[in-house]
Scaffold this motif. Structure first.
Motif, mmCIF file in Angstrom:
data_model
loop_
_atom_site.group_PDB
_atom_site.id
_atom_site.type_symbol
_atom_site.label_atom_id
_atom_site.label_comp_id
_atom_site.label_asym_id
_atom_site.label_seq_id
_atom_site.Cartn_x
_atom_site.Cartn_y
_atom_site.Cartn_z
ATOM 1 N N GLU A 236 33.833 43.279 45.800
ATOM 2 C CA GLU A 236 35.388 43.162 45.765
ATOM 3 C C GLU A 236 35.826 42.775 44.217
ATOM 4 O O GLU A 236 35.541 41.766 43.896
ATOM 5 C CB GLU A 236 36.049 42.022 46.715
ATOM 6 N N THR B 278 39.587 42.996 41.565
ATOM 7 C CA THR B 278 40.843 43.350 41.206
ATOM 8 C C THR B 278 41.132 44.003 39.887
ATOM 9 O O THR B 278 40.680 43.498 39.078
ATOM 10 C CB THR B 278 41.510 41.739 41.272
ATOM 11 N N ASP B 279 41.902 45.049 40.023
ATOM 12 C CA ASP B 279 41.854 45.758 38.971
ATOM 13 C C ASP B 279 43.093 45.302 37.733
ATOM 14 O O ASP B 279 43.488 44.021 38.069
ATOM 15 C CB ASP B 279 42.318 47.514 38.831
ATOM 16 N N ASP B 280 43.386 45.794 36.764
ATOM 17 C CA ASP B 280 44.332 45.268 35.869
ATOM 18 C C ASP B 280 45.715 45.043 36.196
ATOM 19 O O ASP B 280 46.367 44.405 35.517
ATOM 20 C CB ASP B 280 44.222 46.354 34.549
ATOM 21 N N PHE B 281 46.054 46.061 37.235
ATOM 22 C CA PHE B 281 47.239 45.877 37.811
ATOM 23 C C PHE B 281 47.405 45.110 39.066
ATOM 24 O O PHE B 281 48.467 44.897 39.636
ATOM 25 C CB PHE B 281 47.831 47.217 38.194
ATOM 26 N N GLY B 282 46.376 44.246 39.418
ATOM 27 C CA GLY B 282 46.252 43.144 40.437
ATOM 28 C C GLY B 282 46.010 44.018 41.593
ATOM 29 O O GLY B 282 45.946 43.125 42.827
ATOM 30 N N ARG B 283 45.478 45.269 41.832
ATOM 31 C CA ARG B 283 45.522 45.721 42.873
ATOM 32 C C ARG B 283 43.857 45.633 43.657
ATOM 33 O O ARG B 283 42.962 45.620 42.472
ATOM 34 C CB ARG B 283 45.737 47.126 43.056
ATOM 35 N N PRO B 284 43.630 45.270 44.745
ATOM 36 C CA PRO B 284 42.413 44.881 45.300
ATOM 37 C C PRO B 284 41.676 46.412 45.091
ATOM 38 O O PRO B 284 42.047 47.511 45.327
ATOM 39 C CB PRO B 284 42.479 44.482 46.530
ATOM 40 N N GLY B 285 40.032 46.350 44.935
ATOM 41 C CA GLY B 285 39.492 47.606 44.910
ATOM 42 C C GLY B 285 37.939 47.109 45.294
ATOM 43 O O GLY B 285 37.429 45.831 45.501
#
Length: 579
Positions: A101, A103-110
């Motif tokens: 799990e 968290t990308d650079d924009f704070g979105r989970p992935g």
């Protein structure tokens, strides 16, 4: 042996409760086929090498390259800070998936998935995005390498084909006996099992054959009681389903030879079976010595070749010098010939081929026959013998000096070859290369070489709390003994054998016998006598160890010493090691 699917399942089940929920702090790639994930005090090793593919927690510290590879930088970008959500393995496949799990650079989970394919020469480490597309992999496989399955960035990931064989855990009694009835009766039992089922290694197939028939190479036609073989297969499948695994290492003469996830009895007394506390510890121990030999083979091959070539050249040179030196010992006969010619000038004529005269140097007054050059006068023949005598006399002096230098250089090169065999890190090899270059055995490069960070000596702590330092190479041995050590410290070295200098830090305190013996065992282990027993180790105060003028690195002389006999122990070395 490579990690088979059953052992991989045992390792995965051991790792799962230890890894779930941990975050990846750092990503390292110490070698081309190795990636290490640092997880809050734990080090997870994923090895995609052809000879040692595996996943495990490791305690072994590995040196990282000065510049991380591109794949390592990619993993750092995607995985730093990721949390391990799941660790899965398809049934009896040599494949493990780490579900992560992020968290990308924009704070979105992935999500990201790291797939280890532990399949021998086809092993690979593949990073997938949340949709199952390949971001990148350790080894890219295009259509030229495999027409059936490509592994390239941008493609959807497809797991390797099963190959048509049945997982051994899915076999039924009816299906087993049908396969047995249709098999070639001349086929060996282990080959039959490997042909029909996937998931087991040749070692496990031989073990099942041995337990069913009493020998590993028994043929199906010689099998007494087919039910016994099915019973053994069923026992293994039950063990796999119930996760009843035991980390077992098989050793011969103390060296790991095989490992398994259940007891192996086929070798009888030829191998010692040792149960480990965990699979990660077992794999660390099993592969540590092998990886050390591989590092020496790969990184030290050119150094070994250079040092061996120089050593062999010196041996030939020394042999010629010794032969010439022996010839100089008979030079007095040349002087006698000159004296006899001079005393018989009155009876000689020019063009004479030999002189036959009385040898007045011989108490019996025997007759001497002296060969002459017919083109020279008698006086010139005498001068020629005197000249050869003087040349032999001078040659004796210089040959003695040159032989001493050759023996010194030969001993030095033997010590270099010994330290190459003990080298553990990239820095060790760089320092040995630099040492050979300074000694003149390697050509200096045209451009100025960058300064290398000096490696620290190996550090150990005795049971009594004393620090022990062990040199890694000849230059470090000199620095350790002549500069870093206190004059009150103890210096240890194997007697008349190449090895590391060992310094026992005393701080002026009295050293117990146990501490001294432990330090001596370290000196014996890091020497040519590693595989020997009852090794004599000399020890002396550092102030009594001197370096002769002009001596090669690592060469010292010492006085006022004592000797202790010890047997090196690998277990003790690992127990006392700090770093």
């Amino acid at each position: 042996m490579p990690l088979d699917a059953i052992c991989l399942q045992a390792v995965a089940e051991e790792l799962r409760p230890q890894l779930l929920g941990l975050r990846i702090d750092k990503v390292q790639q110490p070698a081309r086929d190795q990636v290490v994930l640092l997880l809050r005090g734990r080090r997870l090793l994923l090895n995609a090498g052809a000879n040692a593919p595996r996943i495990q927690l490791t305690e072994t510290l590995r040196d990282n390259p000065a510049e991380p590879p591109m794949f390592c930088m990619l993993l750092r970008k995607h995985l730093t800070g990721a949390k391990i959500a799941a660790l899965t393995q398809p049934p009896l496949e040599r494949l493990v998936r780490l579900e992560l799990e992020i968290t990308d650079d924009f704070g979105r989970p992935g999500r990201r998935t790291l797939v280890l394919e532990a399949m021998g020469r086809r092993s690979n480490l593949i990073l997938l995005d949340g949709e199952g597309r390949i971001i990148d992999c350790l080894r890219r496989v295009d259509a030229d390498l495999s027409a059936a399955r490509q592994v390239l960035p941008g493609l959807y990931y497809e797991p390797p084909a099963a190959g048509g064989r049945l997982p051994v855990t899915e076999e039924t009694e009816e299906g087993f006996f049908q396969k047995l009835a249709s098999a070639n009766p001349e086929r060996q039992i282990d080959a039959f099992l490997l042909d029909c089922y996937f998931g087991m290694s040749p070692l496990m197939a031989r073990e099942l054959a041995f337990r069913a028939a009493g020998e590993t190479d028994c043929r199906l036609c010689a099998l007494e009681g087919e039910e016994r073989l099915w019973q053994e297969v069923r026992n293994v499948t039950s063990m796999i389903r119930e996760s009843r695994f035991t980390p077992v290492c098989l050793k011969r003469d103390g060296r790991p030879e095989e490992f398994s996830c259940f007891p192996i009895v086929q070798y009888g007394g030829a191998m010692e079976m040792e149960v480990s506390s965990s699979f990660s510890k077992l794999l660390d121990e099993f592969y540590e010595a092998r990886e050390q030999r591989e590092r020496v083979r790969q990184r030290g091959a050119d150094l070994i070749r250079t040092a061996s070539t120089a050593r062999d050249r010196l041996r030939r040179k020394l042999a010629m010098q010794e032969r010439d030196y022996i010839q100089t010992q008979s030079r007095d006969q040349l002087r006698i010939c000159g004296d006899l010619i001079t005393s018989n000038l009155y009876r000689m004529e020019r063009g004479q081929g030999k002189l036959v005269c009385e040898n007045y140097y011989d108490e019996a007054g025997s007759e001497a026959v002296i060969q002459l050059d017919p083109l020279l006068t008698p006086q010139q023949n005498a001068a020629q013998y005197y000249k050869r005598y003087a040349k032999a006399k001078t040659a004796e002096k210089y040959l003695r000096q040159q032989m001493e230098i050759a023996r010194r250089d030969l001993e030095y090169l033997e010590s270099v070859l010994e330290e190459i065999g003990r080298a553990e890190t990239e820095q060790d090899f760089l320092e040995i290369r630099s040492e050979l270059r300074e000694a003149g055995f390697l050509k200096k490069q045209g451009k100025k070489e960058p300064r290398q960070r000096a490696a620290r000596p190996r550090e150990f702590r005795t049971s009594g709390g004393f620090l022990v330092l062990v040199g890694r190479n000849n230059r470090q041995n000199d620095h350790l003994t002549l500069r870093e050590a206190d004059h009150r410290d103890l210096w240890l070295h194997t007697q008349k054998l190449h090895g590391s200098h060992v310094i026992l830090r005393t701080g002026g305190q009295a050293v117990g016998e146990d501490d001294l013996v432990e330090a001596a065992k370290l000196a014996a282990w890091y020497s040519q006598a590693r595989e020997s027993g009852n090794v004599p180790v000399d020890y002396a105060r550092v102030k009594d160890v001197k370096k002769p003028a002009g001596a090669r690195p690592g060469m010292v002389v010492y006085t006022k010493y004592q000797t202790v006999n010890v047997t090196p122990e690998e277990a003790l070395v690992k127990q006392l090691k700090i770093r």
